[in-house]
Scaffold this active site. Structure first.
Site, short mmCIF file in Angstrom:
data_model
loop_
_atom_site.label_atom_id
_atom_site.label_comp_id
_atom_site.label_asym_id
_atom_site.label_seq_id
_atom_site.Cartn_x
_atom_site.Cartn_y
_atom_site.Cartn_z
N GLU A 227 0.72 -1.12 0.04
CA GLU A 227 0.19 0.12 -0.16
C GLU A 227 0.94 1.22 -0.07
O GLU A 227 0.55 2.23 -0.78
CB GLU A 227 -1.04 0.14 1.11
CG GLU A 227 -1.92 -1.09 1.42
CD GLU A 227 -2.59 -1.62 -0.16
OE1 GLU A 227 -2.73 -3.00 -0.01
OE2 GLU A 227 -2.78 -0.73 -0.78
N HIS B 20 2.19 2.32 -3.32
CA HIS B 20 1.27 2.91 -4.03
C HIS B 20 1.18 4.33 -3.78
O HIS B 20 0.93 5.13 -4.94
CB HIS B 20 -0.49 2.57 -3.91
CG HIS B 20 -0.95 1.00 -4.71
ND1 HIS B 20 -0.75 1.05 -5.71
CD2 HIS B 20 -1.33 0.05 -4.19
CE1 HIS B 20 -1.08 -0.21 -6.38
NE2 HIS B 20 -1.49 -0.66 -5.11
O1 LIG Z 1 -3.38 -2.43 -3.33
C1 LIG Z 1 -4.02 -3.00 -2.94
N1 LIG Z 1 -4.72 -3.93 -3.63
O2 LIG Z 1 -4.26 -3.78 -5.03
C2 LIG Z 1 -5.96 -4.64 -3.26
C3 LIG Z 1 -5.69 -6.17 -4.13
N2 LIG Z 1 -4.49 -6.92 -3.70
C4 LIG Z 1 -4.41 -7.65 -2.67
O3 LIG Z 1 -5.40 -7.57 -1.87
C5 LIG Z 1 -3.13 -8.33 -2.32
C6 LIG Z 1 -3.04 -9.68 -2.75
C7 LIG Z 1 -1.95 -10.53 -2.32
C8 LIG Z 1 -0.90 -9.68 -1.79
C9 LIG Z 1 -0.91 -8.32 -1.37
CL1 LIG Z 1 0.45 -7.47 -0.57
C10 LIG Z 1 -2.11 -7.52 -1.58
CL2 LIG Z 1 -2.17 -6.05 -1.14
NI NI Z 2 -2.37 -2.66 -5.21
#
Ligand SMILES: O=CN(O)CCNC(=O)c1cccc(Cl)c1Cl
Ligand code: NI
Length: 183
Positions: free
Chosen positions: A154, A157
């Protein structure tokens, strides 16, 4: 409520910008946005609601993903002991981290990426995160395991970094130096 229509996809320039610090105290609108991000995660992890509104499950979300270039993140993730990390933070920052790395065996995914990108994503194994929560309290979180990985995904991002930027281009499944696999 936030739905997948609100999520911007890779190629949108906002995902490659450095998001702006939120001036504290946060505005009503900023508080409302962070609440909506936290609700989105809860909804996306509730089968009936996720099905009804066609939500992709997420364990975290960052404001740039809904086209808000501000340093705000939400996390709803469990560690291996079943402890639930349910946070909405303004201006989160990693203030210290281990030398040791870790990575998810299953790789990572992203709501802004409509394709599978296989490979190990090297992350810091342990991090200390400071930020301000929705009530305006300063939080200091010492994280490891899966929650530490999610917070790093996060916070990336907020700096215009996508998870696949970290995957080795030559050998995506090369085990990172001095690292531990999770999951
Ligand atoms: O930025 C957030 N997303 O994009 C939400 C979708 N991805 C996930 O839920 C997710 C899945 C696997 C590993 C990690 Cl570390 C994450 Cl974060
Ligand atoms: Ni993401």
């Amino acid at each position: 409520m936030l739905t997948m229509n609100d999520v911007v996809k890779e190629g949108h320039p906002v995902l490659r910008e450095k998001a702006l610090e939120v001036k504290l105290p946060p505005s009503t609108e900023e508080i409302d946005t962070l609440k909506k991000m936290m609700d989105f995660l809860k909804n996306s992890q509730t089968p009936e609601i996720a099905e009804k509104y066609d939500l992709r499950p997420g364990v975290g979300i960052a404001a740039p993903q809904i086209n808000v270039s501000k340093r705000m993140i939400a996390v709803l993730a469990e560690d291996s002991k079943g402890k639930v990390y349910d946070f909405g933070l303004f201006n989160p920052r990693i203030v210290s981290h281990s030398v040791e790395k870790s990575y998810l065996q299953s790789g990572e995914g992203c709501l802004s990426v409509d394709r599978a990108v296989p490979g190990y994503v090297p992350r810091y194994a342990r991090i200390t995160v400071k930020g301000t929560d929705i009530e305006g309290n300063e939080v200091n979180l010492r994280l490891r395991g899966f929650p530490a990985i999610v917070f790093q995904h996060e916070i990336d991002h907020l700096n215009g970094v996508m998870f696949y930027d970290h995957i080795d281009k030559v050998d995506p499944f090369k085990v990172p130096e001095n690292s531990t696999a999770i999951g």
